[in-house]
Motif scaffolding. Sequence first.
Motif, PDB file in Angstrom:
ATOM      1  N   UNK A  11       9.022 -23.974   6.513  1.00  0.00           N
ATOM      2  CA  UNK A  11       8.217 -25.203   6.553  1.00  0.00           C
ATOM      3  C   UNK A  11       8.778 -26.254   5.593  1.00  0.00           C
ATOM      4  N   UNK A  12       9.121 -25.820   4.390  1.00  0.00           N
ATOM      5  CA  UNK A  12       9.623 -26.773   3.394  1.00  0.00           C
ATOM      6  C   UNK A  12      10.980 -27.347   3.809  1.00  0.00           C
ATOM      7  N   UNK A  13      11.860 -26.503   4.334  1.00  0.00           N
ATOM      8  CA  UNK A  13      13.179 -26.987   4.751  1.00  0.00           C
ATOM      9  C   UNK A  13      13.079 -27.944   5.928  1.00  0.00           C
ATOM     10  N   UNK A  14      12.174 -27.669   6.873  1.00  0.00           N
ATOM     11  CA  UNK A  14      12.006 -28.599   7.996  1.00  0.00           C
ATOM     12  C   UNK A  14      11.432 -29.932   7.526  1.00  0.00           C
ATOM     13  N   UNK A  15      10.543 -29.902   6.529  1.00  0.00           N
ATOM     14  CA  UNK A  15      10.002 -31.158   5.977  1.00  0.00           C
ATOM     15  C   UNK A  15      11.109 -31.952   5.301  1.00  0.00           C
TER      16      UNK A  15
END
Length: 503
Positions: free
Chosen positions: A42-46
Amino acid sequence: MSAPRAATPGPVPGEALHGRALELELGSSTQTSHRLLAYSDALLSIIATVMILPVAHTKIHPDQKLGESVQQLLLTKIAVYLMTFLIVTVAWAAHVRLFQVIELIDDVLALLNLACMMIITFLPYTFSLMASFPGVPFGIFLFSVCAVVIGLIQAVIVLYGFYHPHLLNQQIQVSENQNFYKRHILKIILRGPILCFLAAVFSFVFIPLSYVLLGLVIVFPHLSRFITWCKTKILGQRNEEEEHHSLETFSFYLSEPLSKERVEAFSDGVYAIVATLLILDICEDNVPDPREVREKFHGSLLEALSEYGPNYLAYFGSFVTIGLLWFVHHSLFLYVTKATRLMGLLNILSLAFIGGLPLAYQLTSEFAEKSHNEIEAIQVSCVITFFASIFQFAIWTTALLHERETLHLFARYGGKEHAFMFAKLALYPCVSLGAFFLTCLLSEFSTEIFHLMQIVIPFAFLALRIFVRISLTLIKSVMSLSRRKVVLLEEEEACLSPTDTLS
């Protein structure tokens, strides 16, 4: 290296049960990595998606020609955005490989991963410096240093995992080639940071070379595989001993494509964040000032909001575009059982252009009214939509080339599902390309053409299945008629006598 601690004595049926038994034996400080992976994805996609914000929020004066702005500002920023987006996806792929090796985590690994994520969240700031000051070395130096630190932390995670073998994948625990696996995963993780280190060094000497080295971070895995393939073709097949060693060590999935589930999770994150960025722009830019409402509109909020009508239209149109592109992506991966390396690369390229849709929204909302920038803004939006969708079409085409390996049984060998999938994937590329050329020919109706495209496509998706069924029915009818004619001719020939046939 410490010896791996054994699980419950005796054979345990299934890897899930074995992992659970091992987790219970090791205590509550050790747990599976599923939640850590979900948080990291989730953090990397954000982070990958918010890279577009400095590009989308580039201020262009209404009297300024958009063509000049694209040359001076947007083109540079878009190029840097695409490069940094792809570098973040390389870091994500390395993270996936890392936690294919390490299945269980403890507090130390969780904190190390958190430190890695902290550095990754700083990347958008370094990108803003690179995009705003492309000729100043400090921006690219800071970005490269962050990439090096991320790689070093991931390397420490690898070394810690192999120092505590009970955290590793079960297949590696029982393998006699643990050192090989350790070297291999370190090579995968550190080749990007090494190139970034060189980019940081050369940023103060020759900046274009630094950008080339960062570009190599993206293409190096594919380039190395291409070189290996060329060597195999030129020099012939590897000898039997090397082939056996390769099969022994790479029966594990380090050499396989990334898992379909992780690809879907990362893609869904990008689509969701892009859709969310649109409403953030609406909340920031399209809420009227209370003083202006009182003085200019005599306290009428509804009248003040009517001034933002084109912005709302651009928002709903952009959201529908993102939603339908996600729908196509979702439909595509329903048929896919395994994503090859090329399919993964094409998916990342599609996501890079999906991430550019907030820029398309900003342009179409800002220049929705008649201006000399209207045509250019709409054409940029059409180009972004075209590339986002054409790479999806390319994923399906690639899957068909290896359909036995990549597709479900019901999606193979043609038929209704094939035709319907082709129609869905071809809709956006055809419509966006058609709108682009129509705005060139009928420039005075460019806004109407663009909004008509956004309105018609949702209804086209609803009517698509009916259209495909009717088309397939007509094709079957024509084919059955032709077959009937062939059968009748054969029957007539059979009824003729041999003398008639000879004459």
